[in-house]
Enzyme design. Structure first.
Site, PDB file in Angstrom:
ATOM      1  N   SER A 145       0.849  -1.206   0.000  1.00  0.00           N
ATOM      2  CA  SER A 145       0.000   0.000   0.000  1.00  0.00           C
ATOM      3  C   SER A 145       0.876   1.245   0.000  1.00  0.00           C
ATOM      4  CB  SER A 145      -0.848  -0.022   1.283  1.00  0.00           C
ATOM      5  OG  SER A 145      -1.424   1.232   1.556  1.00  0.00           O
ATOM      6  N   TYR A 158      -3.657  -0.206   9.789  1.00  0.00           N
ATOM      7  CA  TYR A 158      -3.420  -0.553   8.377  1.00  0.00           C
ATOM      8  C   TYR A 158      -1.973  -0.212   7.991  1.00  0.00           C
ATOM      9  CZ  TYR A 158      -4.578  -0.727   3.332  1.00  0.00           C
ATOM     10  OH  TYR A 158      -4.639  -1.028   1.988  1.00  0.00           O
TER      11      TYR A 158
HETATM   12  P1  NAP Z   1     -11.611  -5.009  -1.240  1.00  0.00           P
HETATM   13  O1  NAP Z   1     -12.364  -4.477  -2.386  1.00  0.00           O
HETATM   14  O2  NAP Z   1     -12.072  -4.704   0.126  1.00  0.00           O
HETATM   15  O3  NAP Z   1     -11.256  -6.578  -1.362  1.00  0.00           O
HETATM   16  C1  NAP Z   1     -10.552  -7.279  -0.363  1.00  0.00           C
HETATM   17  C2  NAP Z   1     -11.008  -8.722  -0.391  1.00  0.00           C
HETATM   18  O4  NAP Z   1     -10.394  -9.444   0.722  1.00  0.00           O
HETATM   19  C3  NAP Z   1     -12.512  -8.865  -0.215  1.00  0.00           C
HETATM   20  O5  NAP Z   1     -12.981  -9.767  -1.192  1.00  0.00           O
HETATM   21  C4  NAP Z   1     -12.651  -9.426   1.187  1.00  0.00           C
HETATM   22  O6  NAP Z   1     -13.795 -10.204   1.356  1.00  0.00           O
HETATM   23  C5  NAP Z   1     -11.399 -10.286   1.291  1.00  0.00           C
HETATM   24  N1  NAP Z   1     -11.097 -10.628   2.674  1.00  0.00           N
HETATM   25  C6  NAP Z   1     -11.084  -9.819   3.749  1.00  0.00           C
HETATM   26  N2  NAP Z   1     -10.794 -10.520   4.858  1.00  0.00           N
HETATM   27  C7  NAP Z   1     -10.640 -11.813   4.471  1.00  0.00           C
HETATM   28  C8  NAP Z   1     -10.331 -13.009   5.163  1.00  0.00           C
HETATM   29  N3  NAP Z   1     -10.136 -13.039   6.487  1.00  0.00           N
HETATM   30  N4  NAP Z   1     -10.234 -14.177   4.448  1.00  0.00           N
HETATM   31  C9  NAP Z   1     -10.450 -14.170   3.121  1.00  0.00           C
HETATM   32  N5  NAP Z   1     -10.754 -13.072   2.401  1.00  0.00           N
HETATM   33  C10 NAP Z   1     -10.842 -11.892   3.081  1.00  0.00           C
HETATM   34  O7  NAP Z   1     -10.199  -4.456  -1.386  1.00  0.00           O
HETATM   35  P2  NAP Z   1      -9.355  -4.005  -2.654  1.00  0.00           P
HETATM   36  O8  NAP Z   1      -9.397  -2.535  -2.659  1.00  0.00           O
HETATM   37  O9  NAP Z   1      -9.591  -4.778  -3.880  1.00  0.00           O
HETATM   38  O10 NAP Z   1      -7.981  -4.419  -2.001  1.00  0.00           O
HETATM   39  C11 NAP Z   1      -7.296  -5.635  -2.217  1.00  0.00           C
HETATM   40  C12 NAP Z   1      -5.959  -5.501  -1.513  1.00  0.00           C
HETATM   41  O11 NAP Z   1      -5.284  -4.343  -1.983  1.00  0.00           O
HETATM   42  C13 NAP Z   1      -6.081  -5.324  -0.002  1.00  0.00           C
HETATM   43  O12 NAP Z   1      -5.008  -5.984   0.633  1.00  0.00           O
HETATM   44  C14 NAP Z   1      -5.935  -3.822   0.173  1.00  0.00           C
HETATM   45  O13 NAP Z   1      -5.478  -3.451   1.441  1.00  0.00           O
HETATM   46  C15 NAP Z   1      -4.931  -3.503  -0.898  1.00  0.00           C
HETATM   47  N6  NAP Z   1      -4.897  -2.123  -1.367  1.00  0.00           N
HETATM   48  C16 NAP Z   1      -6.016  -1.483  -1.810  1.00  0.00           C
HETATM   49  C17 NAP Z   1      -5.903  -0.174  -2.306  1.00  0.00           C
HETATM   50  C18 NAP Z   1      -7.067   0.617  -2.810  1.00  0.00           C
HETATM   51  O14 NAP Z   1      -6.904   1.826  -3.009  1.00  0.00           O
HETATM   52  N7  NAP Z   1      -8.211   0.038  -3.048  1.00  0.00           N
HETATM   53  C19 NAP Z   1      -4.667   0.430  -2.337  1.00  0.00           C
HETATM   54  C20 NAP Z   1      -3.559  -0.256  -1.854  1.00  0.00           C
HETATM   55  C21 NAP Z   1      -3.680  -1.527  -1.386  1.00  0.00           C
HETATM   56  P3  NAP Z   1     -15.195  -9.530   1.861  1.00  0.00           P
HETATM   57  O15 NAP Z   1     -15.675  -8.655   0.789  1.00  0.00           O
HETATM   58  O16 NAP Z   1     -16.059 -10.720   2.098  1.00  0.00           O
HETATM   59  O17 NAP Z   1     -14.854  -8.797   3.120  1.00  0.00           O
HETATM   60  C1  GCO Z   2      -6.918   5.185   3.125  1.00  0.00           C
HETATM   61  C2  GCO Z   2      -6.985   4.206   1.980  1.00  0.00           C
HETATM   62  C3  GCO Z   2      -5.634   3.623   1.635  1.00  0.00           C
HETATM   63  C4  GCO Z   2      -5.704   2.822   0.369  1.00  0.00           C
HETATM   64  C5  GCO Z   2      -4.447   2.231  -0.119  1.00  0.00           C
HETATM   65  C6  GCO Z   2      -3.422   3.223  -0.487  1.00  0.00           C
HETATM   66  O1  GCO Z   2      -7.864   5.246   3.893  1.00  0.00           O
HETATM   67  O2  GCO Z   2      -5.932   5.924   3.184  1.00  0.00           O
HETATM   68  O3  GCO Z   2      -7.956   3.254   2.125  1.00  0.00           O
HETATM   69  O4  GCO Z   2      -4.967   3.106   2.692  1.00  0.00           O
HETATM   70  O5  GCO Z   2      -6.687   1.868   0.411  1.00  0.00           O
HETATM   71  O6  GCO Z   2      -3.973   1.187   0.669  1.00  0.00           O
HETATM   72  O7  GCO Z   2      -2.370   2.614  -1.118  1.00  0.00           O
END
Ligand code: NAP
Ligand code: GCO
Length: 265
Positions: A145, A158
């Site tokens: 992240s 986080y």
């Molecule tokens: P998301 O839309 O919330 O998807 C995360 C997935 O993980 C969901 O399908 C969730 O299931 C599943 N999950 C949560 N807890 C779990 C568990 N204990 N066992 C199995 N599955 C579980 O998130 P996303 O934005 O696509 O993010 C995916 C990854 O990228 C995460 O690690 C997030 O922190 C990271 N990330 C996201 C962003 C961003 O801007 N979106 C940026 C940087 C990093 P449920 O829906 O059932 O809860």
């Molecule tokens: C926040 C966001 C972030 C992003 C992501 C950034 O509240 O600042 O949710 O943490 O999801 O991980 O890279």
């Protein structure tokens, strides 16, 4: 060149890849030739996954498994190995966030975030590494992240977890690089998924959320990322094209980390 980026015949396990970033990575891996396996920890999520993969024309296999449950993860990996062979590529994607000021945050919530975002990648990696060692090759991609590098209000757990995940990435590289395992991270910038939906909510007066405006101003690309922006980088880190790239976090952030931000008008 095509062969270098091909995932033909590879078995890929992508945790929590029902929608969002994990699902986009799964689509890219499938297009590159990999067999896709994902897990979810609720029945509803598995049903949604089945629908999404069917619509995308991908013959994926799925498991009901909570990534924090070590016994459950071991059983899932053993079953995958029996059915499909060694997991060649693991993407630790499942993750959650809690946005609460630190002094108001219950320690239980802090532990939950660390458990899912940091301890679970340890558990799942630990389960697949022996198979990779036996096979003589493996790829682990940890979804890090911006918060692996930066802090901000309300995301202490986080940031602690994702900062830790960056170091777990480097440590897996250090410990198993000799076994020809490459462990790298992808650090997505601000990506439009359900996780960040609250930060993009349209305000009662019709204006954009202040955080949404802040992110656009802070991103040299001038936009939020999309899950599809992660496809190319993920295929690169999963394929032979990155066989000498190890312990690296590839930030896919439209330039956020390079930029000090706009001066106030
Ligand atoms: P998301 O839309 O919330 O998807 C995360 C997935 O993980 C969901 O399908 C969730 O299931 C599943 N999950 C949560 N807890 C779990 C568990 N204990 N066992 C199995 N599955 C579980 O998130 P996303 O934005 O696509 O993010 C995916 C990854 O990228 C995460 O690690 C997030 O922190 C990271 N990330 C996201 C962003 C961003 O801007 N979106 C940026 C940087 C990093 P449920 O829906 O059932 O809860
Ligand atoms: C926040 C966001 C972030 C992003 C992501 C950034 O509240 O600042 O949710 O943490 O999801 O991980 O890279």
């Amino acid at each position: 060149m095509e062969k270098m980026f091909s995932l033909e015949g590879k078995v890929a396990l992508i945790t929590g890849a029902v929608y969002g970033i994990g699902f986009a990575i799964a689509k890219a891996f499938a297009a590159a030739g990999a067999k896709i396996i994902y897990n979810a920890n609720t029945k509803e999520a598995l049903e949604m996954g089945a629908q999404n993969y069917k619509e995308a024309g991908i013959d994926a296999d799925s498991y009901f498994c909570d990534v924090t449950d070590e016994e459950g993860v071991k059983a899932m990996v053993a079953d995958i190995e029996k059915k499909y062979g060694t997991v060649d590529i693991l993407v630790n994607n499942a993750g959650i966030i809690r946005r609460t000021p630190m002094t108001e945050m219950d320690v239980k919530d802090f532990r939950l975030v660390v458990d899912i975002d940091l301890v679970a990648p340890f558990i799942v990696s630990k389960a697949v590494i022996p198979g990779m060692i036996k096979k003589g090759h493996g790829k682990i991609i940890n979804i890090c992240s911006m918060m692996s590098e930066l802090g901000r209000e309300t995301v202490s757990a986080y940031a602690a977890a994702k900062g830790g995940l960056k170091m777990l990435t480097r440590n897996i590289c250090s410990e198993y690089g000799e076994a020809n395992i490459q462990c790298n991270g992808i650090g997505p910038g601000y990506i439009a998924t359900p996780q960040t939906a609250p930060l993009r909510e349209i305000q009662p007066d019709g204006s954009r959320h202040p955080f949404d405006q802040f992110i656009i101003a802070k991103t040299p690309a001038g936009r939020w990322g999309t899950p599809e922006d992660l496809m190319g980088p993920a295929v690169f880190l999963a394929s032979d094209a990155s066989n000498f790239v190890n312990g690296h976090v590839l930030y896919v952030d439209g330039g956020i980390l390079a930029y000090i931000g706009k001066q106030p008008q």
